[in-house]
Design a protein around this motif. Sequence first.
Motif, mmCIF file in Angstrom:
data_model
loop_
_atom_site.group_PDB
_atom_site.id
_atom_site.type_symbol
_atom_site.label_atom_id
_atom_site.label_comp_id
_atom_site.label_asym_id
_atom_site.label_seq_id
_atom_site.Cartn_x
_atom_site.Cartn_y
_atom_site.Cartn_z
ATOM 1 N N UNK A 292 34.522 40.824 32.858
ATOM 2 C CA UNK A 292 33.156 40.173 32.898
ATOM 3 C C UNK A 292 32.811 39.201 33.982
ATOM 4 N N UNK A 293 34.195 38.536 33.923
ATOM 5 C CA UNK A 293 34.187 37.184 35.120
ATOM 6 C C UNK A 293 33.918 37.517 36.647
ATOM 7 N N UNK A 294 33.730 38.909 36.958
ATOM 8 C CA UNK A 294 33.823 39.445 38.175
ATOM 9 C C UNK A 294 32.680 38.607 38.973
ATOM 10 N N UNK A 295 33.246 38.014 40.176
ATOM 11 C CA UNK A 295 32.125 37.280 40.876
ATOM 12 C C UNK A 295 31.851 35.917 40.316
ATOM 13 N N UNK A 296 32.404 35.628 39.512
ATOM 14 C CA UNK A 296 32.340 34.034 39.181
ATOM 15 C C UNK A 296 33.146 33.208 40.109
ATOM 16 N N UNK A 297 32.487 31.899 40.097
ATOM 17 C CA UNK A 297 33.448 31.020 41.293
ATOM 18 C C UNK A 297 34.537 30.560 40.383
ATOM 19 N N UNK A 298 35.631 30.342 41.566
ATOM 20 C CA UNK A 298 36.732 29.317 41.312
ATOM 21 C C UNK A 298 36.873 28.529 42.423
ATOM 22 N N UNK A 299 36.662 27.186 42.136
ATOM 23 C CA UNK A 299 36.448 26.351 43.128
ATOM 24 C C UNK A 299 35.351 26.597 43.993
ATOM 25 N N UNK A 300 35.529 26.840 45.183
ATOM 26 C CA UNK A 300 34.130 26.936 46.067
ATOM 27 C C UNK A 300 34.131 28.600 46.438
ATOM 28 N N UNK A 301 34.836 29.182 46.010
ATOM 29 C CA UNK A 301 34.927 30.609 46.295
ATOM 30 C C UNK A 301 34.753 31.541 45.025
ATOM 31 N N UNK A 302 33.758 32.911 45.152
ATOM 32 C CA UNK A 302 33.710 33.631 44.202
ATOM 33 C C UNK A 302 34.753 34.642 44.216
ATOM 34 N N UNK A 303 35.263 35.232 43.154
ATOM 35 C CA UNK A 303 36.417 35.932 42.735
ATOM 36 C C UNK A 303 36.081 37.299 42.399
ATOM 37 N N UNK A 304 36.729 38.159 43.100
ATOM 38 C CA UNK A 304 36.351 39.724 42.736
ATOM 39 C C UNK A 304 37.492 40.089 41.878
ATOM 40 N N UNK A 305 37.124 40.729 40.883
ATOM 41 C CA UNK A 305 37.973 41.414 39.960
ATOM 42 C C UNK A 305 38.002 42.810 39.889
#
Length: 118
Positions: free
Chosen positions: A68-81
Amino acid sequence: ADNYPPGENFIRMRGIPFTAREREIIEFFARSSVLPMGVSIVYNNRDQATGEAFVEFSNSDDLMRGLQLNRENMGHRYVELFRSTRAEAMTALGVPGYGMQQGYGGGGGGRDMGMGGG
């Protein structure tokens, strides 16, 4: 596609900051109140982070919450899961004996940071 091997609860992360370590990844998934069983960051053959990591969860409920955290940000980047498999993780991490039949170009040395540790 639900043809994942039973009991394999892996997520492939793409786009994590190159400086991210296991701690940051564990904190990322804590937003969904799940604790990964194991985290392995993918490095290339020059020992540089590739922005990918594989995360193992203990059950499919944790896996789905994590996704469910797909496309949430980590730092300044969004993360794909992406849902993944042990074989895909081992291949990407360069574990010997995996992926001989899959044409993965370039050798990436993965450092196994204790899959299954707790």
